[in-house]
Write an enzyme that holds these catalytic residues in place. Structure first.
Site, mmCIF file in Angstrom:
data_model
loop_
_atom_site.group_PDB
_atom_site.id
_atom_site.type_symbol
_atom_site.label_atom_id
_atom_site.label_comp_id
_atom_site.label_asym_id
_atom_site.label_seq_id
_atom_site.Cartn_x
_atom_site.Cartn_y
_atom_site.Cartn_z
ATOM 1 N N CYS A 80 0.808 -1.238 -0.083
ATOM 2 C CA CYS A 80 -0.017 -0.071 -0.078
ATOM 3 C C CYS A 80 0.592 1.177 0.118
ATOM 4 O O CYS A 80 1.459 1.568 -0.945
ATOM 5 C CB CYS A 80 -0.925 -0.055 1.273
ATOM 6 S SG CYS A 80 -2.571 0.971 0.986
ATOM 7 N N HIS A 178 -4.222 -4.602 0.415
ATOM 8 C CA HIS A 178 -3.711 -5.052 1.597
ATOM 9 C C HIS A 178 -4.125 -6.515 1.599
ATOM 10 O O HIS A 178 -5.048 -7.033 2.133
ATOM 11 C CB HIS A 178 -4.827 -4.456 2.663
ATOM 12 C CG HIS A 178 -4.426 -2.875 2.883
ATOM 13 N ND1 HIS A 178 -3.497 -2.342 3.714
ATOM 14 C CD2 HIS A 178 -4.984 -1.723 2.266
ATOM 15 C CE1 HIS A 178 -3.559 -1.247 3.732
ATOM 16 N NE2 HIS A 178 -4.526 -0.899 2.807
ATOM 17 N N GLU A 180 -2.781 -8.172 4.081
ATOM 18 C CA GLU A 180 -3.017 -8.482 5.361
ATOM 19 C C GLU A 180 -4.427 -8.461 5.530
ATOM 20 O O GLU A 180 -4.883 -8.977 6.766
ATOM 21 C CB GLU A 180 -2.384 -7.985 6.224
ATOM 22 C CG GLU A 180 -2.597 -6.417 6.592
ATOM 23 C CD GLU A 180 -2.362 -5.473 5.482
ATOM 24 O OE1 GLU A 180 -1.749 -5.974 4.323
ATOM 25 O OE2 GLU A 180 -2.400 -4.392 5.590
#
Lengths: 198, 268
Positions: A80, A178, A180
């Protein structure tokens, strides 16, 4: 393999840290040049504004070392804001230079008849030959405008345009979304990138 | 029924989102009706895990108490969601300062939303957006109908305090606030399971450039499809999920069958 996550105060450090543990990689915290050298691979996380992130990174005085280590072949994954910082220049707020590892500029997304800004939500990414892959979670107002299209390995669609979702140059990877926050698909992708060529 | 085409003249549309909202008080998920009479409806970790498994695109956590001493539980819940569930997370409820926002972002939340304190300090949205990006800041409006026709008033303090400011005016404030997304919640329809307030939705110009989130009264897939067709980008559901009146899985199946662009649950 020791994966060091650079902690430069720009958010999402904790979520990347725990994501790595979930794919059975024990991450290290990188706060200085010694930590940088001790890592076999590096992750540059980051959430937020380019100017703020780059200023924080410069204050740590690790940018030159980072550039040197990467040129020697150490793997670097930017996520990001971390992906944006790999570029030559950012235009959010005041224009400021990036780490300049993949040539490009960070510029603002423009809305169109089908897309609103900021770009928030789950979107499919596509390979260069238009094969569709999984959905990943995006949350950004700016994008990586790569100078060389060969550095764009995956994209997402924005009206009639294609916007880089993954940029790549040898040992350097940048993810706009993202991983995650993108469920199992995100974790698989992290694992794949970090284990690639190791 | 006619849904949005996944591609419109060959252009792929962005995905709509289904967001589960949980009001948290101490260790419980609570739910009121028209923002009053909070009842305990379940265990936060259990419900959030279930919604994630079912395909929730995001979670909104509302700190109902919004006071200092209660926050330890709340922050621990945020940590659980970030580390175990890794679903995009928005935190709302009593956020006043950039330091509070920082604490929430440091644990790993993705967005914060502000309503009440945005009236007292209109610059708070910009302050937080400057550091974390506008995509991390949600401008939240609680809308309650006036006695006058087609007029809504903004409420503050979880539907308790009148502001005497019209929603249509407040939306203009949002546009210059530097917040990224607009969240509109219908106080009248909240917890009523009566369907969305379509007149309220028509107040917002859905063709404008920013994402709009709507919550209040959503019962089922048909309600969700209705508001998506009206141009809303994300639906926020609470009661219907907590009381098991609908499931996210069921909603997504319906939407996919109706050709809405939505994140499917199958992984390649």
């Amino acid at each position: 393999m020791r994966v060091g996550i650079i902690d430069y105060g720009a958010g999402n450090f904790g979520s990347i840290f725990s994501a790595l543990k979930q794919i059975e990689i024990q991450p290290l915290v990188v706060k200085n040049n010694r930590d940088l050298l001790n890592s076999d691979a590096l992750i540059l996380p980051g959430v937020g504004a380019f100017h703020y992130g780059m200023s924080n990174l410069l204050e740590m005085q690790i940018v030159e070392n980072l550039q040197a280590e990467i040129k020697k072949g150490k793997k670097l994954l930017g996520i990001c804001l971390g992906m944006h910082l790999l570029a030559s220049r950012g235009t959010e707020g005041a224009t400021i230079e990036g780490i300049n590892l993949i040539q490009g500029e960070i510029i603002k997304l423009k809305p169109n008849s089908t897309n609103k800004i900021p770009h928030v939500g789950w979107d499919r990414i596509y390979t260069k030959d238009e094969k569709s892959l999984n959905y990943f979670y995006f949350s950004h107002s700016y994008f990586f405008h790569a100078i060389n299209s060969i550095n764009v390995s995956h994209y997402f669609t924005w009206g009639n345009s294609k916007i880089p979702a993954i940029v790549q140059l040898n040992n350097i990877f940048g993810l706009q979304f993202h991983p995650e926050k993108s469920g199992i698909a995100g974790l698989h992708l992290l694992k794949e990138i970090l284990n690639k060529g190791s | 029924m006619v849904g949005f085409l996944i591609t419109l003249f060959g252009v792929k549309l962005p995905s709509k989102r289904i967001i589960a909202k949980l009001d948290i008080k101490s260790e419980s998920v609570v739910k009121g009706i028209q923002f009053e009479g909070l009842r305990k409806v379940g265990n936060p970790k259990e419900l959030i895990s279930k919604y994630c498994e079912d395909g929730a695109d995001e979670i909104i956590l509302n700190d109902v108490v919004a006071s200092l001493y209660e926050r330890a539980n709340f922050l621990e819940l945020i940590q659980f969601i970030v580390e175990e569930l890794r679903v995009p997370l928005t935190v709302i409820g009593g956020i006043k300062t950039i330091e509070q926002a920082k604490r929430i972002f440091d644990i790993g939340a993705d967005k914060i939303g502000i309503n009440t304190f945005g009236f007292k300090n209109p610059k708070i949205y910009e302050e937080i957006a400057e550091r974390y990006g506008s995509q991390a800041v949600i401008f939240s409006i609680e809308a309650k109908k006036f006695n006058v026709n087609n007029s809504w008033e903004c409420m503050a303090d979880s539907g308790r305090t009148r502001t005497h400011i019209e929603v249509s005016e407040r939306i203009k404030e949002f546009k210059s606030s530097h917040a990224g997304e607009l969240l509109i919640t219908s106080v009248d329809n909240d917890g009523m399971l009566c369907g969305p307030d379509e007149d309220l939705i028509s107040l917002v110009d859905v063709n404008s450039d920013f994402p709009i989130l709507y919550g209040g009264g959503i019962r089922d897939a048909s309600d969700v499809a209705k508001i998506f067709q009206a141009g809303i980008d994300a639906c926020v559901i609470a009661s219907s999920l907590h009381y098991s009146r609908t499931t996210i899985n069921g909603i997504k199946k319906y939407l996919e069958a109706s050709n809405f662009e939505i994140r499917s649950l199958s992984i390649i």
